[in-house]
Design a protein around this motif. Structure first.
Motif, mmCIF file in Angstrom:
data_model
loop_
_atom_site.group_PDB
_atom_site.id
_atom_site.type_symbol
_atom_site.label_atom_id
_atom_site.label_comp_id
_atom_site.label_asym_id
_atom_site.label_seq_id
_atom_site.Cartn_x
_atom_site.Cartn_y
_atom_site.Cartn_z
ATOM 1 N N TYR A 1 0.814 -1.221 0.000
ATOM 2 C CA TYR A 1 0.000 0.000 0.000
ATOM 3 C C TYR A 1 0.845 1.267 0.000
ATOM 4 O O TYR A 1 0.429 2.302 -0.546
ATOM 5 N N LEU A 2 2.043 1.211 0.570
ATOM 6 C CA LEU A 2 2.945 2.355 0.476
ATOM 7 C C LEU A 2 3.379 2.580 -0.968
ATOM 8 O O LEU A 2 3.414 3.723 -1.451
ATOM 9 N N ARG A 3 3.713 1.500 -1.653
ATOM 10 C CA ARG A 3 4.104 1.612 -3.056
ATOM 11 C C ARG A 3 2.949 2.169 -3.892
ATOM 12 O O ARG A 3 3.146 2.980 -4.804
ATOM 13 N N GLU A 4 1.751 1.701 -3.592
ATOM 14 C CA GLU A 4 0.573 2.165 -4.328
ATOM 15 C C GLU A 4 0.333 3.661 -4.092
ATOM 16 O O GLU A 4 -0.009 4.399 -5.020
ATOM 17 N N ALA A 5 0.521 4.105 -2.835
ATOM 18 C CA ALA A 5 0.254 5.500 -2.500
ATOM 19 C C ALA A 5 1.311 6.454 -3.038
ATOM 20 O O ALA A 5 0.994 7.552 -3.522
ATOM 21 N N PHE A 6 2.594 6.048 -2.965
ATOM 22 C CA PHE A 6 3.684 6.963 -3.319
ATOM 23 C C PHE A 6 4.283 6.697 -4.701
ATOM 24 O O PHE A 6 5.049 7.518 -5.216
ATOM 25 N N GLY A 7 3.975 5.538 -5.272
ATOM 26 C CA GLY A 7 4.518 5.217 -6.588
ATOM 27 C C GLY A 7 5.998 4.897 -6.569
ATOM 28 O O GLY A 7 6.657 4.893 -7.607
ATOM 29 N N GLU A 8 6.548 4.655 -5.378
ATOM 30 C CA GLU A 8 7.969 4.365 -5.221
ATOM 31 C C GLU A 8 8.162 3.330 -4.114
ATOM 32 O O GLU A 8 7.270 3.106 -3.285
ATOM 33 N N ALA A 9 9.353 2.736 -4.081
ATOM 34 C CA ALA A 9 9.694 1.805 -3.011
ATOM 35 C C ALA A 9 9.895 2.576 -1.712
ATOM 36 O O ALA A 9 10.268 3.759 -1.733
ATOM 37 N N PRO A 10 9.658 1.946 -0.560
ATOM 38 C CA PRO A 10 9.829 2.634 0.725
ATOM 39 C C PRO A 10 11.191 3.292 0.899
ATOM 40 O O PRO A 10 11.289 4.388 1.476
ATOM 41 N N ASP A 11 12.257 2.667 0.396
ATOM 42 C CA ASP A 11 13.599 3.240 0.533
ATOM 43 C C ASP A 11 13.720 4.603 -0.148
ATOM 44 O O ASP A 11 14.578 5.417 0.210
ATOM 45 N N GLU A 12 12.865 4.841 -1.138
ATOM 46 C CA GLU A 12 12.909 6.115 -1.856
ATOM 47 C C GLU A 12 11.990 7.158 -1.236
ATOM 48 O O GLU A 12 12.096 8.345 -1.539
ATOM 49 N N VAL A 13 11.086 6.707 -0.375
ATOM 50 C CA VAL A 13 10.125 7.617 0.262
ATOM 51 C C VAL A 13 10.646 8.118 1.605
ATOM 52 O O VAL A 13 10.546 9.307 1.915
#
Length: 289
Positions: free
Chosen positions: A156-168
């Protein structure tokens, strides 16, 4: 001639008896993913071992493991025959042992949730959702192999931000279990974290987390989670129908104190098909070979 036939019959009866005794003398071993403090797990599952031994009429032993990956390895290597897995670890384990089955899940596991929790220092409002204000903060998952502590929240983080967690986030950690995630966010060691809702609520009720210091900012959609999985070869070792007997014992577990230790209200039937969506998500984000 009659004497030989008689001796052969006696030999066959003795041989069958020895095989039967050997099967009954085997210890049925199970484990569980270390999603909480080890002392709590030992107390919980020793009670389960005693219950299963009485119901199944065989010696039953619980063996703790240090990580989710170790639980999967123990199942694959036949060091344990039964395991209390999260959805992802269950899928991983059953993929490695042909014929293995998901037997039972908690009633609550049919619709499970993950909370994203935040320390008050973030300034985020309770139930704010996955917002751009989270960028650059620190974030901890639970175990790398956890469904509720890693797989689902990462999806869901990837879906929300369009990036991997390491990039957010500025820093991404893996606490190892849900209890530790809760304490790390509550103390401010990490600004954000992913924790399964049952552990979070238990930690608050126990007074280990002050809800004024840390609180829920996002709740995932529901998904299937924890389940009991059994190896596909147990009937050969413990006798025909043993899998069904284990399933019946798990579904018949009704001691309130034992159920509360999970915490679950009861166990209900489960099958491998219930976890097809978890398998698909794990493949999508690279957590399943």
């Amino acid at each position: 001639m009659l004497g030989r036939r008689f001796l052969r019959s006696v030999f066959n009866v003795v041989a069958l008896s020895l095989v039967s005794l050997s099967a009954s003398a085997q210890t049925f071993v199970f484990t569980a993913i270390p999603d909480e403090d080890e002392t709590r797990l030992q107390e919980r599952f020793q009670a389960v071992a005693d219950y299963l031994a009485e119901e199944l009429g065989v010696e039953v032993r619980f063996v703790p493991v240090k990580s989710y990956a170790a639980a999967v390895s123990a199942f694959r290597n036949d060091q344990v025959q039964l395991a209390w897995f999260g959805a992802l670890s269950g899928v991983q384990a059953r993929e490695r042992v042909p014929g293995s089955q998901a037997l039972a899940q908690g009633a609550e596991d049919q619709a499970f949730y993950t909370y994203i929790v935040a320390h008050k220092s973030t300034g985020l409002e309770p139930n704010a959702g996955l917002t751009e204000a989270m960028r650059g903060m620190t974030f901890t998952f639970g175990s790398k192999g956890s469904t509720s502590g890693r797989l689902v929240p990462e999806y869901y983080l990837r879906e929300a931000f369009g990036e991997a967690p390491d990039e957010v986030f500025s820093r991404v950690g893996y606490s190892g279990n849900h209890s530790r995630t809760a304490s790390m966010v509550a103390s401010g060691a990490y600004q954000l974290g992913a924790v399964n809702y049952t552990v979070w609520e238990t930690e608050i009720e126990a007074g280990n987390v002050n809800p004024e210091d840390a609180y829920v900012v996002y709740k995932t959609p529901s998904y299937p989670n924890y389940q009991w999985s059994i190896r596909g070869d147990v009937d050969e070792r413990f006798g025909e129908g043993f899998t069904d007997r284990v399933r019946s014992a798990l579904l018949g577990m009704d001691d309130p104190a034992m159920l509360e230790s999970f915490p679950r209200s009861k166990f209900v039937p489960a099958s491998n098909d219930n976890y097809a969506v978890i398998r698909d998500v794990a493949k999508e984000i690279g957590l399943l070979d």
